[in-house]
Write a protein that holds these residues in place. Structure first.
Motif, mmCIF file in Angstrom:
data_model
loop_
_atom_site.group_PDB
_atom_site.id
_atom_site.type_symbol
_atom_site.label_atom_id
_atom_site.label_comp_id
_atom_site.label_asym_id
_atom_site.label_seq_id
_atom_site.Cartn_x
_atom_site.Cartn_y
_atom_site.Cartn_z
ATOM 1 N N ILE A 197 0.840 -1.202 0.000
ATOM 2 C CA ILE A 197 0.000 0.000 0.000
ATOM 3 C C ILE A 197 0.874 1.251 0.000
ATOM 4 N N ASP A 198 1.892 1.283 0.834
ATOM 5 C CA ASP A 198 2.802 2.434 0.881
ATOM 6 C C ASP A 198 3.461 2.660 -0.479
ATOM 7 N N ARG A 199 3.855 1.572 -1.121
ATOM 8 C CA ARG A 199 4.518 1.669 -2.423
ATOM 9 C C ARG A 199 3.549 2.251 -3.463
ATOM 10 N N LEU A 200 2.309 1.769 -3.476
ATOM 11 C CA LEU A 200 1.332 2.302 -4.431
ATOM 12 C C LEU A 200 1.031 3.777 -4.164
ATOM 13 N N GLU A 201 0.936 4.143 -2.894
ATOM 14 C CA GLU A 201 0.692 5.549 -2.561
ATOM 15 C C GLU A 201 1.859 6.427 -2.997
ATOM 16 N N SER A 202 3.078 5.913 -2.850
ATOM 17 C CA SER A 202 4.250 6.676 -3.309
ATOM 18 C C SER A 202 4.208 6.863 -4.819
ATOM 19 N N TYR A 203 3.827 5.810 -5.528
ATOM 20 C CA TYR A 203 3.712 5.931 -6.979
ATOM 21 C C TYR A 203 2.639 6.940 -7.358
ATOM 22 N N ASP A 204 1.526 6.927 -6.639
ATOM 23 C CA ASP A 204 0.467 7.895 -6.925
ATOM 24 C C ASP A 204 0.940 9.324 -6.673
ATOM 25 N N LYS A 205 1.624 9.547 -5.556
ATOM 26 C CA LYS A 205 2.084 10.902 -5.212
ATOM 27 C C LYS A 205 3.109 11.420 -6.210
ATOM 28 N N ASN A 206 3.924 10.515 -6.747
ATOM 29 C CA ASN A 206 5.018 10.921 -7.628
ATOM 30 C C ASN A 206 4.747 10.618 -9.090
ATOM 31 N N LYS A 207 3.498 10.452 -9.441
ATOM 32 C CA LYS A 207 3.081 10.216 -10.821
ATOM 33 C C LYS A 207 3.911 9.098 -11.456
ATOM 34 N N ASN A 208 3.993 7.979 -10.729
ATOM 35 C CA ASN A 208 4.709 6.777 -11.170
ATOM 36 C C ASN A 208 6.191 7.032 -11.438
ATOM 37 N N PHE A 209 6.732 8.075 -10.821
ATOM 38 C CA PHE A 209 8.141 8.412 -10.917
ATOM 39 C C PHE A 209 8.583 8.671 -12.348
ATOM 40 N N LEU A 210 7.667 9.133 -13.170
ATOM 41 C CA LEU A 210 8.002 9.479 -14.541
ATOM 42 C C LEU A 210 8.560 10.898 -14.573
ATOM 43 N N PRO A 211 9.539 11.149 -15.450
ATOM 44 C CA PRO A 211 10.054 12.520 -15.548
ATOM 45 C C PRO A 211 8.983 13.425 -16.163
ATOM 46 N N PRO A 212 9.101 14.714 -15.940
ATOM 47 C CA PRO A 212 8.118 15.614 -16.541
ATOM 48 C C PRO A 212 8.232 15.554 -18.062
ATOM 49 N N PRO A 213 7.139 15.747 -18.755
ATOM 50 C CA PRO A 213 7.202 15.680 -20.219
ATOM 51 C C PRO A 213 8.045 16.811 -20.788
ATOM 52 N N VAL A 214 8.718 16.521 -21.866
ATOM 53 C CA VAL A 214 9.526 17.527 -22.549
ATOM 54 C C VAL A 214 8.628 18.193 -23.581
ATOM 55 N N LEU A 215 8.438 19.470 -23.424
ATOM 56 C CA LEU A 215 7.595 20.217 -24.347
ATOM 57 C C LEU A 215 8.478 20.827 -25.427
ATOM 58 N N LEU A 216 8.241 20.440 -26.657
ATOM 59 C CA LEU A 216 9.018 20.960 -27.773
ATOM 60 C C LEU A 216 8.325 22.182 -28.351
ATOM 61 N N PRO A 217 9.131 23.192 -28.725
ATOM 62 C CA PRO A 217 8.505 24.378 -29.321
ATOM 63 C C PRO A 217 7.979 24.048 -30.714
ATOM 64 N N GLU A 218 7.051 24.852 -31.152
ATOM 65 C CA GLU A 218 6.525 24.686 -32.503
ATOM 66 C C GLU A 218 7.644 24.984 -33.503
ATOM 67 N N PRO A 219 7.702 24.244 -34.599
ATOM 68 C CA PRO A 219 8.759 24.534 -35.584
ATOM 69 C C PRO A 219 8.557 25.917 -36.187
ATOM 70 N N LEU A 220 9.667 26.548 -36.491
ATOM 71 C CA LEU A 220 9.614 27.882 -37.084
ATOM 72 C C LEU A 220 9.211 27.770 -38.550
ATOM 73 N N ASP A 221 8.400 28.691 -38.996
ATOM 74 C CA ASP A 221 8.033 28.753 -40.406
ATOM 75 C C ASP A 221 8.991 29.748 -41.047
ATOM 76 N N VAL A 222 10.060 29.247 -41.624
ATOM 77 C CA VAL A 222 11.153 30.101 -42.093
ATOM 78 C C VAL A 222 10.869 30.701 -43.456
ATOM 79 N N ASN A 223 10.149 30.003 -44.305
ATOM 80 C CA ASN A 223 9.861 30.484 -45.661
ATOM 81 C C ASN A 223 11.134 30.781 -46.435
ATOM 82 N N TRP A 224 12.029 29.805 -46.477
ATOM 83 C CA TRP A 224 13.249 29.969 -47.258
ATOM 84 C C TRP A 224 12.883 30.082 -48.729
#
Length: 71
Positions: free
Chosen positions: A32-59
């Motif tokens: 139970i303690d282990r499951l609660e720890s996983y719940d509190k820490n979002k399954n110990f997953l790293p935060p998602p990496v948010l990528l910026p939108e690609p630039l529209d360069v119009n070469w």
């Protein structure tokens, strides 16, 4: 605060831990303690990496000449 897992059986707790790739060893309170720890820490997953939108360069796509060996 009462745990939502307190009414679960040991096999149910172990099944949930297996789904989270966590250890299933220990007493019921450990599980139970282990499951609660996983719940509190979002399954110990790293935060998602948010990528910026690609630039529209119009070469420019016209007006260039191919390089030639004599250049």
């Amino acid at each position: 605060m009462a745990s939502r897992y307190i009414t679960w059986t040991v096999p149910q707790l172990k099944k949930e831990l297996i789904q989270r790739d966590a250890s299933t060893h220990g007493r019921k309170t450990d599980l139970i303690d282990r499951l609660e720890s996983y719940d509190k820490n979002k399954n110990f997953l790293p935060p998602p990496v948010l990528l910026p939108e690609p630039l529209d360069v119009n070469w420019p796509s016209t007006g260039f000449q191919q390089l030639k060996p004599d250049h």
